[in-house]
Design a protein around this motif. Structure first.
Motif, PDB file in Angstrom:
ATOM      1  N   ASN A   1       0.806  -1.220   0.000  1.00 24.88           N
ATOM      2  CA  ASN A   1       0.000   0.000   0.000  1.00 24.88           C
ATOM      3  C   ASN A   1       0.838   1.268   0.000  1.00 24.88           C
ATOM      4  O   ASN A   1       0.311   2.362   0.142  1.00 24.88           O
ATOM      5  CB  ASN A   1      -0.943   0.007   1.210  1.00 24.88           C
ATOM      6  CG  ASN A   1      -2.023  -1.046   1.082  1.00 24.88           C
ATOM      7  OD1 ASN A   1      -2.322  -1.508  -0.012  1.00 24.88           O
ATOM      8  ND2 ASN A   1      -2.599  -1.446   2.208  1.00 24.88           N
ATOM      9  N   GLY A   2       2.153   1.107  -0.131  1.00 20.65           N
ATOM     10  CA  GLY A   2       3.039   2.265  -0.203  1.00 20.65           C
ATOM     11  C   GLY A   2       3.340   2.640  -1.649  1.00 20.65           C
ATOM     12  O   GLY A   2       3.695   1.771  -2.456  1.00 20.65           O
ATOM     13  N   VAL A   3       3.186   3.909  -1.976  1.00 20.78           N
ATOM     14  CA  VAL A   3       3.449   4.401  -3.326  1.00 20.78           C
ATOM     15  C   VAL A   3       4.351   5.634  -3.221  1.00 20.78           C
ATOM     16  O   VAL A   3       4.064   6.547  -2.442  1.00 20.78           O
ATOM     17  CB  VAL A   3       2.148   4.796  -4.062  1.00 20.78           C
ATOM     18  CG1 VAL A   3       2.463   5.246  -5.486  1.00 20.78           C
ATOM     19  CG2 VAL A   3       1.165   3.645  -4.071  1.00 20.78           C
ATOM     20  N   GLN A   4       5.443   5.617  -3.978  1.00 28.63           N
ATOM     21  CA  GLN A   4       6.327   6.781  -4.042  1.00 28.63           C
ATOM     22  C   GLN A   4       6.307   7.300  -5.473  1.00 28.63           C
ATOM     23  O   GLN A   4       6.613   6.560  -6.404  1.00 28.63           O
ATOM     24  CB  GLN A   4       7.753   6.407  -3.657  1.00 28.63           C
ATOM     25  CG  GLN A   4       7.893   5.926  -2.219  1.00 28.63           C
ATOM     26  CD  GLN A   4       9.318   5.517  -1.902  1.00 28.63           C
ATOM     27  OE1 GLN A   4      10.237   5.805  -2.653  1.00 28.63           O
ATOM     28  NE2 GLN A   4       9.500   4.846  -0.777  1.00 28.63           N
ATOM     29  N   ILE A   5       5.947   8.578  -5.638  1.00 27.01           N
ATOM     30  CA  ILE A   5       5.877   9.188  -6.964  1.00 27.01           C
ATOM     31  C   ILE A   5       6.982  10.241  -7.032  1.00 27.01           C
ATOM     32  O   ILE A   5       6.999  11.188  -6.247  1.00 27.01           O
ATOM     33  CB  ILE A   5       4.502   9.845  -7.200  1.00 27.01           C
ATOM     34  CG1 ILE A   5       3.389   8.854  -6.849  1.00 27.01           C
ATOM     35  CG2 ILE A   5       4.368  10.300  -8.639  1.00 27.01           C
ATOM     36  CD1 ILE A   5       2.055   9.500  -6.624  1.00 27.01           C
ATOM     37  N   ILE A   6       7.912  10.034  -7.969  1.00 24.94           N
ATOM     38  CA  ILE A   6       9.076  10.905  -8.051  1.00 24.94           C
ATOM     39  C   ILE A   6       8.732  12.132  -8.877  1.00 24.94           C
ATOM     40  O   ILE A   6       8.510  12.032 -10.092  1.00 24.94           O
ATOM     41  CB  ILE A   6      10.290  10.163  -8.650  1.00 24.94           C
ATOM     42  CG1 ILE A   6      10.732   9.020  -7.715  1.00 24.94           C
ATOM     43  CG2 ILE A   6      11.459  11.114  -8.841  1.00 24.94           C
ATOM     44  CD1 ILE A   6      10.090   7.714  -7.969  1.00 24.94           C
TER      45      ILE A   6
END
Length: 536
Positions: A513-518
């Motif tokens: 459930n973790g999302v990293q958007i650069i």
């Protein structure tokens, strides 16, 4: 595994808040220490900086202003972690952390007094007089310290982190609790201080029982890392660069910088734990003739790739671009290279090739590991506050002199690293036809401030929220320097990578459930806009 990733990501994000205080504190300490140095004043006849002058007093003030931050890191971590880990009512979490931290050490100090353990009874001299060997005496003495004037166990940053985590848990659990009418005054946020008192007293009772064992385990782990020598430095540099992909390096390196994992050394008659803390303690000690490269082995190695290697890689990508696109990508690559060189912030460059050519990133990780090993082998000891760019190199290398830092090796090997990065990246990009900027129809737009303003007007932040599954799907949102870090309730509702690229994201990393958007340096701005717009 996904839950572990999410937890580490959240903890790493929480660590960033107290760490953000350190660059300014380190600069004040570096300037104050450099320009009040007797040898420097005498060598260059800087009489206006001599002891007793107004300039000297001002610099001493700067020095002490920086030093107090490093002396109180446990409290800063307690507050920072509490704020970072609290889902709501972060100001209440901060108060709970301060209250809990003071109560925690007060109770421990009281318990130690009941056991007959006092500051005088655990000095090295007192322990030697009691029949302990020098090694035993030093080991026992290192387990005790003063926190804000309170005699207590030497729990250091680990104690601060523990207090911060518990304060956040109490806040998340009780800040929205509704009590019966006759106790309604203590409902909500006002219940948190009450529960803090109730929770922290048992924690403080437990710590004297478990901490000596934990402390010794941490010390032994640090000794094991030290015993790995140059190979350990290589592995640290490479692994931390790989962890950077997932943003998990923020959860790991503070343990080496601020705890016994990074080593324990005596500086100015006091035992100091943690690589960065040792470096700044030595910076504050005029009797130190050369800073410890053992202490800085988890820091100095980054200067070669960040100041020299990655800018050369950016130049290689420019040279490998198709002629028709070179003018278009010149700006973005130059800007990213300059950012890396000046500040040591590397993600703008790294994420231009990470997703299109992971092999380049693997090569980069190996070269970074080699840099850490070389700096350790050559006894180079240039400390840092946050990153490894020209700013930190100036304050903690150039201004401190070659005698104390051996920084000349960075300038000698830097051009070599530039050549290696340039030719390796050029060869691999052409040999495997990687779609770096300006090649194979890869995106080559340089986003300017005007573009960002247009994006705001066109509702980019609303589009980000929509592609995250809507505001109701967002459980937590934060940002580090270059990434939006989001925890969602249902990961299946998050848009595909193609959609994110259409929203100008440089890449997306997912785990559970973790999302990293650069988003580069705009990430913090987008986070604040989303929080303000939706009242999160």
């Amino acid at each position: 595994m996904n839950s572990i990733f999410s937890s580490l990501q959240k903890i790493g994000r929480a660590f960033m808040l107290p760490i953000a205080v350190l660059p300014m504190a380190g600069i004040l300490l570096g300037i104050g220490g450099a320009f009040t140095s007797g040898p420097l004043i005498e060598t260059y006849n800087l009489t206006f900086l001599a002891s007793g002058t107004l300039a000297n007093q001002f610099l001493q003030m700067c020095f002490n202003a920086g030093l107090f931050v490093f002396a109180n890191l446990p409290l800063l971590f307690a507050v920072g972690v509490a704020i970072g880990m609290a889902n709501l009512n972060k100001e209440t979490a901060a108060l709970a952390a301060v209250l809990g931290f003071l109560l925690f050490h007060t109770v421990i100090g009281t318990l130690l007094g009941f056991q007959g353990i006092t500051p005088d009874s655990v000095t090295v001299d007192a322990l030697l007089a009691a029949g302990k060997s020098p090694a035993e005496a030093a080991g026992i003495a290192s387990m005790y310290a003063h926190e804000l004037g309170i005699f207590t166990l030497q729990t250091g940053v680990f104690g601060g982190i523990s207090c911060g985590l518990l304060a956040a848990y109490i806040t998340n659990t009780f800040s929205n609790k509704q009590l019966p009418d006759y106790l309604a005054f203590f409902s909500g946020n006002r219940l948190v201080p009450v529960m803090t008192m109730l929770y922290f007293i048992p924690l403080a009772f437990i710590f004297p029982l478990i901490w000596p064992t934990i402390f010794q385990a941490i010390v032994h782990a640090g000794e094991a890392f030290s015993s790995m020598g140059y190979i350990g430095s290589f592995l640290y540099g490479s692994v931390m660069r790989l962890l950077n992909i997932f943003g998990l390096h923020h959860a790991i390196y503070p343990l080496f910088w601020y705890t016994e994992l990074g080593g324990v050394q005596e500086v100015g008659g006091q035992l100091i734990a943690g690589g960065q803390k040792i470096f700044f303690a030595q910076l504050a000690d005029p009797s130190v003739t050369h800073f410890s490269s053992e202490a800085t082995r988890t820091m100095t190695g980054g200067f070669l790739p960040m100041m020299f290697g990655l800018p050369a890689a950016a130049f290689a990508m420019y040279r490998c671009a198709e002629d028709k696109n070179k003018n278009k990508i010149k700006g973005i690559l130059f800007s990213a290279a300059l950012t890396s060189f000046l500040t040591g912030i590397t993600e703008p460059i790294e994420f231009t090739f990470l997703f299109v050519a992971p092999a380049l990133y693997a090569v980069h990780a190996v070269l970074e590991g080699l840099s850490y090993m070389l700096m350790h082998m050559l006894d180079v000891a240039v400390g840092i506050t946050f990153s490894r760019g020209l700013i930190d190199f100036t304050f903690f290398g150039l201004l401190q002199g070659t005698a104390k830092t051996s920084y000349q090796w960075i300038l000698i090997l830097g051009p070599v690293y530039s050549v290696v990065y340039y030719f390796l990246f050029s060869f691999l990009i052409r040999r495997f036809n990687y779609s770096t900027p300006g090649r194979n129809e890869a995106e080559n737009k340089l986003y300017t401030r005007k573009d960002v303003n247009e994006q705001k007007e066109s509702g980019l932040t609303e589009a980000i929220v929509e592609q995250l599954g809507g505001i109701e799907n967002i459980e937590n949102i934060d940002a580090c320097i270059t990434r939006l870090r989001v925890t969602v309730k249902d990961a299946s509702l998050v848009a595909s990578d193609e959609v994110w690229r259409s929203l100008h994201a440089k890449g997306v990393i997912r785990s559970g459930n973790g999302v990293q958007i650069i988003y580069g340096t705009q990430a913090e701005i987008y986070k604040n806009q989303i929080i303000a717009h939706y009242g999160i």
